[in-house]
Write an enzyme that holds these catalytic residues in place. Structure first.
Site, PDB file in Angstrom:
ATOM      1  N   ARG A  21      44.520  49.946  39.074  1.00  0.00           N
ATOM      2  CA  ARG A  21      45.317  48.970  38.332  1.00  0.00           C
ATOM      3  C   ARG A  21      45.330  47.601  39.007  1.00  0.00           C
ATOM      4  NH1 ARG A  21      50.031  50.749  35.030  1.00  0.00           N
ATOM      5  NH2 ARG A  21      51.193  49.283  36.342  1.00  0.00           N
ATOM      6  N   ARG A  74      41.014  33.872  33.380  1.00  0.00           N
ATOM      7  CA  ARG A  74      41.744  32.610  33.260  1.00  0.00           C
ATOM      8  C   ARG A  74      41.237  31.553  34.230  1.00  0.00           C
ATOM      9  NH1 ARG A  74      43.096  31.895  29.320  1.00  0.00           N
ATOM     10  NH2 ARG A  74      44.958  33.124  29.014  1.00  0.00           N
ATOM     11  N   HIS A  80      38.245  29.656  33.153  1.00  0.00           N
ATOM     12  CA  HIS A  80      38.591  28.604  32.194  1.00  0.00           C
ATOM     13  C   HIS A  80      38.994  27.313  32.902  1.00  0.00           C
ATOM     14  CE1 HIS A  80      39.950  32.052  29.325  1.00  0.00           C
ATOM     15  NE2 HIS A  80      38.650  31.853  29.248  1.00  0.00           N
ATOM     16  N   SER A 102      49.013  48.530  49.889  1.00  0.00           N
ATOM     17  CA  SER A 102      49.122  49.148  51.214  1.00  0.00           C
ATOM     18  C   SER A 102      48.228  48.486  52.250  1.00  0.00           C
ATOM     19  CB  SER A 102      48.753  50.634  51.140  1.00  0.00           C
ATOM     20  OG  SER A 102      47.366  50.793  50.874  1.00  0.00           O
ATOM     21  N   SER A 156      53.425  50.090  40.885  1.00  0.00           N
ATOM     22  CA  SER A 156      53.497  49.362  39.604  1.00  0.00           C
ATOM     23  C   SER A 156      54.069  47.961  39.777  1.00  0.00           C
ATOM     24  CB  SER A 156      54.344  50.130  38.585  1.00  0.00           C
ATOM     25  OG  SER A 156      53.708  51.321  38.197  1.00  0.00           O
ATOM     26  N   GLU A 161      51.475  45.604  41.164  1.00  0.00           N
ATOM     27  CA  GLU A 161      50.450  45.285  40.173  1.00  0.00           C
ATOM     28  C   GLU A 161      50.959  44.247  39.173  1.00  0.00           C
ATOM     29  OE1 GLU A 161      50.263  49.340  39.233  1.00  0.00           O
ATOM     30  OE2 GLU A 161      49.079  49.806  41.010  1.00  0.00           O
ATOM     31  N   ASP A 188      48.756  34.117  36.830  1.00  0.00           N
ATOM     32  CA  ASP A 188      49.206  33.139  35.838  1.00  0.00           C
ATOM     33  C   ASP A 188      49.893  31.949  36.502  1.00  0.00           C
ATOM     34  OD1 ASP A 188      48.135  34.505  33.709  1.00  0.00           O
ATOM     35  OD2 ASP A 188      50.027  35.426  33.096  1.00  0.00           O
TER      36      ASP A 188
END
Length: 185
Positions: free
Chosen positions: A46, A57, A60, A88, A149, A152, A160
């Protein structure tokens, strides 16, 4: 999606992302955007999915960037940048790739949650996120989400944030970004 799950995720992100060290971020930003530099990203699972969003992105925005294992991956040379994402800092493939990059004279940047990890110690640049690894030690953020999670999600949003900063600092508009976007959609 339950409102409780969404609120938990947003609360955890709100409690952890603001803890990002501003000096580490600025150093990483400067390494990432150094003119004439090729950038490759490395992660597994992930983490790599989040990093692939960076590739899309940041291309771009004029950054020469790709990911390790891409069909169009070009070689790294001295002075280029390898960014290794690993909560980790101990995952076998990222550790091995970071070691190879160091031997090539490539600058290695580590993004993860473990400042004392193998990759963090190899790295020239570190951007430590306050998150959780799959090992969930008592020094990590006590996320209620499974495994890494939270890390990620932080990694995806960091991409972003970097994109927005590049746009602002280079004076790019959305029209500038769209001019580099795929047009066969």
């Amino acid at each position: 999606m339950s409102a409780d799950s969404a609120q938990l995720i947003l609360r955890e992100l709100g409690e952890t992302l603001p803890k990002l060290d501003a000096d580490e971020y600025e150093t990483f930003y400067n390494e990432l955007t150094k003119p004439g530099r090729r950038v490759l990203l490395m992660g597994v699972g992930r983490v790599m999915i989040a990093l692939k969003a960076w590739v899309k992105r940041l291309c771009h925005l004029g950054v020469e960037i790709n990911y390790v294992g891409s069909e169009t991956e070009l070689p790294l040379h001295e002075g280029d940048l390898l960014v290794v994402g690993s909560s980790s800092g101990e995952s076998a493939l990222p550790v091995a790739i970071a070691g190879i990059a160091k031997r090539l004279g490539t600058t290695v940047a580590y993004i993860g949650c473990s400042p004392e990890s193998t990759i963090a110690k190899l790295a020239d640049v570190r951007l430590i996120l306050y998150g959780r690894t799959k090992y969930a030690s008592n020094t990590e953020y006590p996320s209620r989400q499974p495994m890494s999670s939270l890390f990620e999600q932080q990694l995806f949003l960091l991409g972003d944030a970097l994109a927005l900063d590049i746009m602002q600092r280079r004076g790019l508009s959305e029209a500038d970004v769209k001019s580099h976007h795929a047009n066969l959609e």
